[in-house]
Design a protein around this motif. Structure first.
Motif, PDB file in Angstrom:
ATOM      1  N   UNK A   3      -9.213  -1.172   3.496  1.00 15.49           N
ATOM      2  CA  UNK A   3      -8.786  -1.651   4.827  1.00 15.49           C
ATOM      3  C   UNK A   3      -9.446  -0.842   5.944  1.00 15.49           C
ATOM      4  N   UNK A   4      -9.840   0.416   5.612  1.00 11.72           N
ATOM      5  CA  UNK A   4     -10.485   1.236   6.645  1.00 11.72           C
ATOM      6  C   UNK A   4     -11.997   1.088   6.659  1.00 11.72           C
ATOM      7  N   UNK A   5     -12.508   0.251   5.735  1.00 12.19           N
ATOM      8  CA  UNK A   5     -13.978   0.082   5.609  1.00 12.19           C
ATOM      9  C   UNK A   5     -14.682   1.441   5.546  1.00 12.19           C
ATOM     10  N   UNK A  19      -2.622   0.940   9.705  1.00 11.91           N
ATOM     11  CA  UNK A  19      -3.364  -0.137   9.041  1.00 11.91           C
ATOM     12  C   UNK A  19      -3.979  -1.053  10.104  1.00 11.91           C
ATOM     13  N   UNK A  20      -4.979  -1.831   9.730  1.00 11.50           N
ATOM     14  CA  UNK A  20      -5.509  -2.830  10.668  1.00 11.50           C
ATOM     15  C   UNK A  20      -4.389  -3.795  11.055  1.00 11.50           C
ATOM     16  N   UNK A  21      -4.532  -4.393  12.240  1.00  8.52           N
ATOM     17  CA  UNK A  21      -3.487  -5.294  12.718  1.00  8.52           C
ATOM     18  C   UNK A  21      -3.200  -6.382  11.686  1.00  8.52           C
ATOM     19  N   UNK A  22      -1.888  -6.511  11.443  1.00 11.34           N
ATOM     20  CA  UNK A  22      -1.305  -7.535  10.574  1.00 11.34           C
ATOM     21  C   UNK A  22      -1.825  -7.448   9.142  1.00 11.34           C
ATOM     22  N   UNK A  23      -1.667  -6.257   8.559  1.00 12.52           N
ATOM     23  CA  UNK A  23      -1.979  -6.082   7.130  1.00 12.52           C
ATOM     24  C   UNK A  23      -0.730  -6.400   6.318  1.00 12.52           C
ATOM     25  N   UNK A  24      -0.892  -7.267   5.321  1.00 13.63           N
ATOM     26  CA  UNK A  24       0.241  -7.559   4.435  1.00 13.63           C
ATOM     27  C   UNK A  24      -0.169  -7.185   3.010  1.00 13.63           C
ATOM     28  N   UNK A  25       0.702  -6.427   2.339  1.00 10.43           N
ATOM     29  CA  UNK A  25       0.428  -5.943   0.983  1.00 10.43           C
ATOM     30  C   UNK A  25       1.526  -6.449   0.055  1.00 10.43           C
ATOM     31  N   UNK A  26       1.150  -7.350  -0.870  1.00 11.33           N
ATOM     32  CA  UNK A  26       2.105  -7.806  -1.888  1.00 11.33           C
ATOM     33  C   UNK A  26       1.812  -7.061  -3.183  1.00 11.33           C
ATOM     34  N   UNK A  27       2.791  -6.280  -3.633  1.00 14.36           N
ATOM     35  CA  UNK A  27       2.611  -5.428  -4.817  1.00 14.36           C
ATOM     36  C   UNK A  27       3.242  -6.104  -6.028  1.00 14.36           C
ATOM     37  N   UNK A  41       1.332   2.959   0.037  1.00 17.68           N
ATOM     38  CA  UNK A  41       0.864   2.865   1.430  1.00 17.68           C
ATOM     39  C   UNK A  41       0.812   4.242   2.085  1.00 17.68           C
ATOM     40  N   UNK A  42       1.667   5.197   1.615  1.00 19.92           N
ATOM     41  CA  UNK A  42       1.562   6.568   2.143  1.00 19.92           C
ATOM     42  C   UNK A  42       0.196   7.162   1.808  1.00 19.92           C
ATOM     43  N   UNK A  43      -0.229   6.911   0.564  1.00 18.10           N
ATOM     44  CA  UNK A  43      -1.542   7.438   0.158  1.00 18.10           C
ATOM     45  C   UNK A  43      -2.643   6.776   0.976  1.00 18.10           C
ATOM     46  N   UNK A  44      -2.528   5.464   1.165  1.00 17.77           N
ATOM     47  CA  UNK A  44      -3.537   4.757   1.971  1.00 17.77           C
ATOM     48  C   UNK A  44      -3.581   5.320   3.387  1.00 17.77           C
ATOM     49  N   UNK A  45      -2.417   5.604   3.984  1.00 11.94           N
ATOM     50  CA  UNK A  45      -2.362   6.164   5.339  1.00 11.94           C
ATOM     51  C   UNK A  45      -2.989   7.564   5.367  1.00 11.94           C
ATOM     52  N   UNK A  98      -7.999  -9.813  -0.282  1.00 14.93           N
ATOM     53  CA  UNK A  98      -8.602  -9.292  -1.523  1.00 14.93           C
ATOM     54  C   UNK A  98      -7.486  -8.782  -2.432  1.00 14.93           C
ATOM     55  N   UNK A  99      -7.860  -8.510  -3.707  1.00 10.81           N
ATOM     56  CA  UNK A  99      -6.897  -8.009  -4.699  1.00 10.81           C
ATOM     57  C   UNK A  99      -7.420  -6.690  -5.259  1.00 10.81           C
ATOM     58  N   UNK A 100      -6.550  -5.680  -5.297  1.00  9.96           N
ATOM     59  CA  UNK A 100      -6.879  -4.412  -5.963  1.00  9.96           C
ATOM     60  C   UNK A 100      -6.103  -4.382  -7.274  1.00  9.96           C
ATOM     61  N   UNK A 101      -6.814  -4.248  -8.405  1.00  5.84           N
ATOM     62  CA  UNK A 101      -6.163  -4.175  -9.723  1.00  5.84           C
ATOM     63  C   UNK A 101      -6.418  -2.781 -10.306  1.00  5.84           C
ATOM     64  N   UNK A 102      -5.341  -2.112 -10.677  1.00  2.00           N
ATOM     65  CA  UNK A 102      -5.458  -0.741 -11.182  1.00  2.00           C
ATOM     66  C   UNK A 102      -4.722  -0.612 -12.510  1.00  2.00           C
ATOM     67  N   UNK A 103      -5.417  -0.166 -13.583  1.00  4.02           N
ATOM     68  CA  UNK A 103      -4.761  -0.029 -14.892  1.00  4.02           C
ATOM     69  C   UNK A 103      -3.836   1.174 -14.939  1.00  4.02           C
ATOM     70  N   UNK A 104      -2.806   1.062 -15.744  1.00  2.00           N
ATOM     71  CA  UNK A 104      -1.962   2.222 -16.021  1.00  2.00           C
ATOM     72  C   UNK A 104      -2.727   3.153 -16.953  1.00  2.00           C
TER      73      UNK A 104
END
Ligand code: ATP
Ligand code: HSE
Length: 354
Positions: A123-125, A88-96, A73-77, A4-10
């Motif tokens: 990712x944590x549902x 994170x769930x096993x094998x999470x890849x985040x391209x920023x 990712x610190x905030x996500x954790x 999935x893609x997360x898009x966040x405006x400045x």
């Protein structure tokens, strides 16, 4: 494979007199392209997460690819650990993919914090609402203007509730400007405390469709913490009333179509932060004095974007001419700039299948 893609405006905060209150989400988006390969039963990745980073912002700062250090990712954790998920769930890849210049007044940190809570929620549902996610954002970035604009979108007014005495007394809650390191506190294996409920709130205001935003972005950084440290602890009644009068007018001025240049120009004036930040931003005084609707056709109002150094000029036409005049003024102080023509981003942050 889940992707999935997360898009966040400045965002641009304050908009003149609305210091720590008013924010505007703008059409320059941070994107997180996330894949989770749940077919794997284990991962060699630290905290099961691999980060890649595409910097479209031409910021000099090196962004960490360590999931325990990178702000997103610190905030996500932090959000995950508040729900007893240690990684994170096993094998999470985040391209920023980041086009937002860092430390320039376009709310890059707020955008990163919002995208981080959205990442943890996804990712944590966890199924947390945006209103509840605002509480998590406010545990990290204590002024609500940037994060509420990036989270909910549009042109927003924000306010913080007085915390209940029992919440203020909760020593374990990190009511600080930054996350405790590492994210979510020391990983004791215990679930860190969730934020108090309803720390902050927002309301969306109308925006006149004729109004566009010109961001003139000087090529130097002003860390928000520095720009907050130069502010006084107290203000005269006259300066407080000056800002209250204009902040009360600002939503109506920017929501009325057709726009009234004289009302908007007056409503965007400030005495609470801009006068003190001029010491950090050579040329700011001249720019704010030079550009008025009387001297520049098409211009409605002008202010410092957030803690700066970016200048936000609101206009209905002649955008390049306005940008060029401001850039020329900064050039006389040996400062080069880039500029962008932006629109309000009304959807706020979104998660969509990839
Ligand atoms: N996409 C990102 N990934 C990781 N860290 C980021 C990201 N964006 C911002 N940051 C962190 O936030 C810092 C910039 O935050 P700061 O509050 O100083 O400026 P800003 O948010 O860009 O401007 P303002 O708050 O005035 O609108 C960067 O130095 C970096 O540490
Ligand atoms: N209200 C905050 C916004 C920072 O973007 C400040 O001016 O410090």
């Amino acid at each position: 494979m889940n992707s999935f893609v997360i898009r966040t405006p400045c965002s641009s905060a304050n908009i003149g007199p609305g210091f720590d209150v008013i924010g505007l989400a703008l059409s320059l988006h941070l994107e997180l392209h996330v894949t989770i390969d749940s077919s794997k039963s284990s991962s060699e990745l630290p905290l099961n997460c691999a980060i890649t980073y595409e910097d479209q912002s031409k910021s000099a700062e090196q962004i960490s690819l360590d999931p325990e250090v990178n702000l997103i990712t610190r905030v996500a954790l932090y959000v995950l650990r508040c729900h007893n998920q240690r990684a994170f769930p096993v094998e999470t890849k985040v391209h920023i993919i980041n086009p937002i210049p860092l430390g320039r007044g376009l709310g890059s940190s707020g955008t990163a914090v919002v995208s981080g809570v959205m990442l943890g929620n996804a990712v944590g549902n966890l199924g947390l609402s945006k209103e509840r996610l605002l509480d998590y954002c406010l545990m990290i970035e204590r002024h609500p203007d940037n994060v509420a604009a990036s989270l909910f979108g549009g042109f927003v007014g924000t306010y913080l509730n007085e915390l209940k005495p029992e919440d203020v007394a909760r020593k374990e809650i990190p009511l600080s400007e930054v996350l405790p390191s590492p994210a979510g506190g020391i990983d004791t294996g215990l679930e860190p405390p969730k934020p108090p409920m309803g720390i902050g709130h927002y309301r969306k205001f109308d925006w006149a469709p004729e109004i566009k935003a010109i961001a003139i972005i000087p090529d130097f950084v002003v860390p928000t913490a520095n720009a907050r440290n130069v502010l006084p602890e107290s203000y005269s009644r006259a300066d407080v009333v000056f800002n209250l009068q204009r902040a009360a007018l600002l939503p109506a001025a920017l929501g009325t179509s057709p726009p009234d240049p004289d009302m908007i120009f007056l409503a965007m004036q400030d005495r609470v932060h801009q006068p003190y930040r001029k010491t950090l931003i050579p040329g700011l005084t001249e720019v704010l004095q030079l550009m008025t609707p009387a001297t520049q056709p098409g211009l409605l109002g002008i202010c410092l974007s957030g803690a700066g150094p970016t200048i936000l000029a609101l206009a209905t036409e002649r955008f390049e001419e306005i940008a060029d005049r401001i850039i020329a003024r900064f050039a006389s102080n040996n400062i080069t700039c880039q500029w962008k023509l932006l629109e309000p981003a009304n959807a706020g942050t979104t998660v969509s299948p990839n």
